[in-house]
Design a protein around this motif. Sequence first.
Motif, PDB file in Angstrom:
ATOM      1  N   LEU A 135      -3.485  48.350 106.731  1.00  0.00           N
ATOM      2  CA  LEU A 135      -4.870  47.946 106.494  1.00  0.00           C
ATOM      3  C   LEU A 135      -5.469  48.873 105.444  1.00  0.00           C
ATOM      4  N   GLN A 136      -6.356  48.290 104.622  1.00  0.00           N
ATOM      5  CA  GLN A 136      -6.917  49.033 103.483  1.00  0.00           C
ATOM      6  C   GLN A 136      -8.404  49.296 103.709  1.00  0.00           C
ATOM      7  N   ALA A 137      -8.764  50.569 103.702  1.00  0.00           N
ATOM      8  CA  ALA A 137     -10.153  50.937 104.011  1.00  0.00           C
ATOM      9  C   ALA A 137     -11.141  50.467 102.953  1.00  0.00           C
TER      10      ALA A 137
ATOM     11  N   VAL B 125      -0.276  50.076 112.997  1.00  0.00           N
ATOM     12  CA  VAL B 125      -1.091  50.001 111.779  1.00  0.00           C
ATOM     13  C   VAL B 125      -0.934  51.284 110.957  1.00  0.00           C
ATOM     14  N   ARG B 126      -0.719  51.092 109.657  1.00  0.00           N
ATOM     15  CA  ARG B 126      -0.823  52.205 108.697  1.00  0.00           C
ATOM     16  C   ARG B 126      -2.165  52.009 107.982  1.00  0.00           C
ATOM     17  N   LEU B 127      -2.995  53.023 108.023  1.00  0.00           N
ATOM     18  CA  LEU B 127      -4.279  52.928 107.323  1.00  0.00           C
ATOM     19  C   LEU B 127      -4.180  53.651 105.985  1.00  0.00           C
ATOM     20  N   CYS B 128      -4.550  52.933 104.907  1.00  0.00           N
ATOM     21  CA  CYS B 128      -4.595  53.588 103.590  1.00  0.00           C
ATOM     22  C   CYS B 128      -5.939  53.229 102.947  1.00  0.00           C
ATOM     23  N   LYS B 129      -6.200  53.782 101.779  1.00  0.00           N
ATOM     24  CA  LYS B 129      -7.476  53.467 101.116  1.00  0.00           C
ATOM     25  C   LYS B 129      -7.409  52.123 100.399  1.00  0.00           C
ATOM     26  N   GLY B 130      -6.261  51.822  99.760  1.00  0.00           N
ATOM     27  CA  GLY B 130      -6.126  50.579  98.998  1.00  0.00           C
ATOM     28  C   GLY B 130      -5.937  50.889  97.528  1.00  0.00           C
ATOM     29  N   ALA B 131      -4.971  50.195  96.912  1.00  0.00           N
ATOM     30  CA  ALA B 131      -4.519  50.599  95.574  1.00  0.00           C
ATOM     31  C   ALA B 131      -4.704  49.527  94.499  1.00  0.00           C
ATOM     32  N   TYR B 132      -5.353  48.401  94.827  1.00  0.00           N
ATOM     33  CA  TYR B 132      -5.388  47.290  93.850  1.00  0.00           C
ATOM     34  C   TYR B 132      -6.765  47.188  93.198  1.00  0.00           C
TER      35      TYR B 132
ATOM     36  N   ALA C 127      -2.241  57.193 106.195  1.00  0.00           N
ATOM     37  CA  ALA C 127      -1.550  57.307 104.899  1.00  0.00           C
ATOM     38  C   ALA C 127      -2.539  57.725 103.823  1.00  0.00           C
ATOM     39  N   THR C 128      -2.577  59.000 103.569  1.00  0.00           N
ATOM     40  CA  THR C 128      -3.464  59.515 102.530  1.00  0.00           C
ATOM     41  C   THR C 128      -3.030  60.926 102.149  1.00  0.00           C
ATOM     42  N   HIS C 129      -3.435  61.335 100.929  1.00  0.00           N
ATOM     43  CA  HIS C 129      -3.213  62.724 100.507  1.00  0.00           C
ATOM     44  C   HIS C 129      -4.533  63.462 100.486  1.00  0.00           C
TER      45      HIS C 129
ATOM     46  N   PHE D  27       1.336  61.355 109.804  1.00  0.00           N
ATOM     47  CA  PHE D  27       0.747  61.410 108.474  1.00  0.00           C
ATOM     48  C   PHE D  27       1.776  60.906 107.472  1.00  0.00           C
ATOM     49  N   GLN D  28       1.335  60.000 106.634  1.00  0.00           N
ATOM     50  CA  GLN D  28       2.259  59.384 105.675  1.00  0.00           C
ATOM     51  C   GLN D  28       1.769  59.664 104.255  1.00  0.00           C
ATOM     52  N   MET D  29       2.698  60.027 103.407  1.00  0.00           N
ATOM     53  CA  MET D  29       2.345  60.306 102.000  1.00  0.00           C
ATOM     54  C   MET D  29       3.413  59.740 101.078  1.00  0.00           C
TER      55      MET D  29
ATOM     56  N   GLY E  12       6.575  62.543  95.924  1.00  0.00           N
ATOM     57  CA  GLY E  12       6.112  63.166  94.680  1.00  0.00           C
ATOM     58  C   GLY E  12       4.649  63.557  94.683  1.00  0.00           C
ATOM     59  N   ILE E  13       3.898  63.169  95.712  1.00  0.00           N
ATOM     60  CA  ILE E  13       2.468  63.511  95.736  1.00  0.00           C
ATOM     61  C   ILE E  13       2.201  64.492  96.878  1.00  0.00           C
ATOM     62  N   ARG E  14       1.609  65.597  96.543  1.00  0.00           N
ATOM     63  CA  ARG E  14       1.246  66.664  97.476  1.00  0.00           C
ATOM     64  C   ARG E  14       2.391  67.068  98.420  1.00  0.00           C
TER      65      ARG E  14
ATOM     66  N   ARG F 135       0.076  52.042  89.200  1.00  0.00           N
ATOM     67  CA  ARG F 135      -0.933  52.264  90.257  1.00  0.00           C
ATOM     68  C   ARG F 135      -1.087  53.762  90.537  1.00  0.00           C
ATOM     69  N   ARG F 136       0.019  54.501  90.453  1.00  0.00           N
ATOM     70  CA  ARG F 136      -0.076  55.964  90.670  1.00  0.00           C
ATOM     71  C   ARG F 136      -0.845  56.620  89.521  1.00  0.00           C
ATOM     72  N   LEU F 137      -0.660  56.126  88.296  1.00  0.00           N
ATOM     73  CA  LEU F 137      -1.435  56.664  87.166  1.00  0.00           C
ATOM     74  C   LEU F 137      -2.923  56.384  87.380  1.00  0.00           C
TER      75      LEU F 137
ATOM     76  N   GLU G 205      -4.582  56.146  90.037  1.00  0.00           N
ATOM     77  CA  GLU G 205      -5.223  56.912  91.114  1.00  0.00           C
ATOM     78  C   GLU G 205      -5.717  58.269  90.652  1.00  0.00           C
ATOM     79  N   ARG G 206      -5.118  58.763  89.584  1.00  0.00           N
ATOM     80  CA  ARG G 206      -5.456  60.128  89.205  1.00  0.00           C
ATOM     81  C   ARG G 206      -5.385  60.273  87.692  1.00  0.00           C
ATOM     82  N   PRO G 207      -6.562  60.394  87.029  1.00  0.00           N
ATOM     83  CA  PRO G 207      -6.580  60.485  85.571  1.00  0.00           C
ATOM     84  C   PRO G 207      -5.669  61.590  85.052  1.00  0.00           C
ATOM     85  N   ALA G 208      -5.497  62.685  85.820  1.00  0.00           N
ATOM     86  CA  ALA G 208      -4.637  63.790  85.354  1.00  0.00           C
ATOM     87  C   ALA G 208      -3.205  63.297  85.129  1.00  0.00           C
ATOM     88  N   ASN G 209      -2.780  62.301  85.907  1.00  0.00           N
ATOM     89  CA  ASN G 209      -1.419  61.775  85.723  1.00  0.00           C
ATOM     90  C   ASN G 209      -1.286  61.115  84.352  1.00  0.00           C
ATOM     91  N   LEU G 210      -2.359  60.425  83.962  1.00  0.00           N
ATOM     92  CA  LEU G 210      -2.332  59.740  82.673  1.00  0.00           C
ATOM     93  C   LEU G 210      -2.311  60.771  81.540  1.00  0.00           C
TER      94      LEU G 210
HETATM   95  P1  FDA Z   1      -7.410  59.855  96.855  1.00  0.00           P
HETATM   96  O1  FDA Z   1      -7.097  58.878  95.799  1.00  0.00           O
HETATM   97  O2  FDA Z   1      -8.840  60.167  97.127  1.00  0.00           O
HETATM   98  O3  FDA Z   1      -6.612  61.174  96.550  1.00  0.00           O
HETATM   99  C1  FDA Z   1      -6.757  62.358  97.329  1.00  0.00           C
HETATM  100  C2  FDA Z   1      -5.947  63.460  96.655  1.00  0.00           C
HETATM  101  O4  FDA Z   1      -4.556  63.117  96.707  1.00  0.00           O
HETATM  102  C3  FDA Z   1      -6.229  63.619  95.174  1.00  0.00           C
HETATM  103  O5  FDA Z   1      -7.297  64.494  94.957  1.00  0.00           O
HETATM  104  C4  FDA Z   1      -4.904  64.176  94.661  1.00  0.00           C
HETATM  105  O6  FDA Z   1      -4.795  65.544  94.972  1.00  0.00           O
HETATM  106  C5  FDA Z   1      -3.901  63.457  95.498  1.00  0.00           C
HETATM  107  N1  FDA Z   1      -3.444  62.192  94.859  1.00  0.00           N
HETATM  108  C6  FDA Z   1      -3.746  60.941  95.220  1.00  0.00           C
HETATM  109  N2  FDA Z   1      -3.113  60.043  94.445  1.00  0.00           N
HETATM  110  C7  FDA Z   1      -2.404  60.770  93.559  1.00  0.00           C
HETATM  111  C8  FDA Z   1      -1.534  60.412  92.502  1.00  0.00           C
HETATM  112  N3  FDA Z   1      -1.275  59.152  92.180  1.00  0.00           N
HETATM  113  N4  FDA Z   1      -0.961  61.422  91.776  1.00  0.00           N
HETATM  114  C9  FDA Z   1      -1.196  62.717  92.092  1.00  0.00           C
HETATM  115  N5  FDA Z   1      -2.020  63.104  93.101  1.00  0.00           N
HETATM  116  C10 FDA Z   1      -2.617  62.152  93.813  1.00  0.00           C
HETATM  117  N6  FDA Z   1      -2.011  50.955  99.149  1.00  0.00           N
HETATM  118  C11 FDA Z   1      -2.096  49.618  99.351  1.00  0.00           C
HETATM  119  O7  FDA Z   1      -3.000  48.975  98.793  1.00  0.00           O
HETATM  120  N7  FDA Z   1      -1.198  48.980 100.158  1.00  0.00           N
HETATM  121  C12 FDA Z   1      -0.218  49.647 100.821  1.00  0.00           C
HETATM  122  O8  FDA Z   1       0.566  49.039 101.544  1.00  0.00           O
HETATM  123  C13 FDA Z   1      -0.125  51.054 100.628  1.00  0.00           C
HETATM  124  N8  FDA Z   1       0.829  51.784 101.247  1.00  0.00           N
HETATM  125  C14 FDA Z   1       0.794  53.164 101.179  1.00  0.00           C
HETATM  126  C15 FDA Z   1       1.677  53.918 101.939  1.00  0.00           C
HETATM  127  C16 FDA Z   1       1.574  55.297 101.951  1.00  0.00           C
HETATM  128  C17 FDA Z   1       2.508  56.110 102.785  1.00  0.00           C
HETATM  129  C18 FDA Z   1       0.556  55.947 101.174  1.00  0.00           C
HETATM  130  C19 FDA Z   1       0.380  57.424 101.196  1.00  0.00           C
HETATM  131  C20 FDA Z   1      -0.279  55.187 100.393  1.00  0.00           C
HETATM  132  C21 FDA Z   1      -0.166  53.809 100.373  1.00  0.00           C
HETATM  133  N9  FDA Z   1      -1.003  53.039  99.574  1.00  0.00           N
HETATM  134  C22 FDA Z   1      -1.040  51.685  99.765  1.00  0.00           C
HETATM  135  C23 FDA Z   1      -1.775  53.671  98.468  1.00  0.00           C
HETATM  136  C24 FDA Z   1      -3.178  54.039  98.905  1.00  0.00           C
HETATM  137  O9  FDA Z   1      -3.942  52.893  99.096  1.00  0.00           O
HETATM  138  C25 FDA Z   1      -3.863  54.937  97.855  1.00  0.00           C
HETATM  139  O10 FDA Z   1      -3.952  54.235  96.657  1.00  0.00           O
HETATM  140  C26 FDA Z   1      -3.169  56.261  97.591  1.00  0.00           C
HETATM  141  O11 FDA Z   1      -2.700  56.817  98.778  1.00  0.00           O
HETATM  142  C27 FDA Z   1      -4.118  57.289  96.923  1.00  0.00           C
HETATM  143  O12 FDA Z   1      -5.219  57.506  97.740  1.00  0.00           O
HETATM  144  P2  FDA Z   1      -5.443  58.790  98.690  1.00  0.00           P
HETATM  145  O13 FDA Z   1      -5.656  58.283 100.075  1.00  0.00           O
HETATM  146  O14 FDA Z   1      -4.345  59.728  98.561  1.00  0.00           O
HETATM  147  O15 FDA Z   1      -6.833  59.381  98.271  1.00  0.00           O
END
Ligand code: FDA
Length: 323
Positions: free
Chosen positions: A159-161, A180-187, A236-238, A262-264, A267-269, A299-301, A303-308
């Motif tokens: 589920l995506q917060a 359930v795995r809770l994440c923020k959402g990446a799309y 699921a968050t960093h 906790f799921q991450m 390559g991240i944290r 999608r990883r780029l 999430e974090r402008p520093a990656n770009l």
């Molecule tokens: P946030 O983006 O606020 O980042 C918090 C901190 O984490 C940053 O300050 C930085 O230090 C570090 N960080 C985060 N992203 C980084 C990156 N790309 N490079 C370097 N550092 C970074 N999404 C989805 O829509 N569907 C899904 O099924 C999943 N599945 C999934 C599984 C697992 C195990 C994880 C950890 C994540 C997902 N996601 C996902 C992705 C998720 O929605 C989200 O986009 C990322 O986890 C980044 O958000 P954070 O919660 O880390 O917070």
Amino acid sequence: MLRTILLYLSDAGWARRIVRNWRLARRVSSRFIAGETLDEACEVVRRLNQKGMFTSLDHLGENVTNADEADAARDDYTHMLQRIADTNLQSNISVKLSQLGLDVDFERCLHNIRVIVTQAASFGIMVRIDMEDSSTVDRTLEIFRELQRSGPNNVGLVLQAYLFRTQDDLNALSHLHAHVRLCKGAYNEPAEVAFPRKADVDRNFDHLSSQLLDFAKSTAERPASSGKFPPITAIATHDERRIAHAVHHAETIDMPKGSIEFQMLYGIRPDLQNRLAASGYPVRVYVPFGSEWYPYFVRRLAERPANLKFFISHLIRRKGNES
Ligand code: FDA
């Protein structure tokens, strides 16, 4: 703005074709991708297992456009399950339904995921269905419910917060003892369906993680209902604040450390992964591999402008060396 552009590019076929053949991009992406082959990914899993962490293997691929590709992805996953079982890796798998034909033929996708889930259950392995963009949520939930109804409960979903609807979805799932795995959402979601502001996503994440832990607590008090695959709340968050909130809530309601995972992402944290594992929490690292790494990488780029910046500075340095 930059995030929106990158997320648009993650979905653009023309950009995928250019970047995938770019050796430099492949090298930079290796920070987040465990390799192109199953052998390489298994080696990463083995190293993480040795450090006391679990993994979830993802054979990268999404949005397939024909039935043959969908069936081939299913076969790749069953092959991967066999390998996990044969080599005793501490890993489950993560799957995207659009890789199994969700946009081609719903029934075929259901059949493909059922084959995977059934084989995984015979090995005692969990299958996690990733959540994709908001246009797929209803169909993903429908397939999840169907598998829950007819299967051995070794299937979980995400589920995506950031989505407004997630609170209702969670309420509707609560009686199913769902994993359930809770994440923020990446799309790239429009403001009509998702919180545009990060602060609101974070607030919703904390609220939903508390609720998930409360559900898990009430399930644990009824052990007969949990079966062979007891639900574990997967956070699921960093984001350290989100993690601290979940830890605090779990302690407040007296949940043991083992009931929260906790799921991450690979390559991240890694420092945070190690720290949490050392403090006694189960940690699972999501390990993607394969040649279809482009959308995942972008999608990883995003999430974090520093990656770009890192990517572009590599590019400039390399161009400089060439001239
Ligand atoms: P946030 O983006 O606020 O980042 C918090 C901190 O984490 C940053 O300050 C930085 O230090 C570090 N960080 C985060 N992203 C980084 C990156 N790309 N490079 C370097 N550092 C970074 N999404 C989805 O829509 N569907 C899904 O099924 C999943 N599945 C999934 C599984 C697992 C195990 C994880 C950890 C994540 C997902 N996601 C996902 C992705 C998720 O929605 C989200 O986009 C990322 O986890 C980044 O958000 P954070 O919660 O880390 O917070």
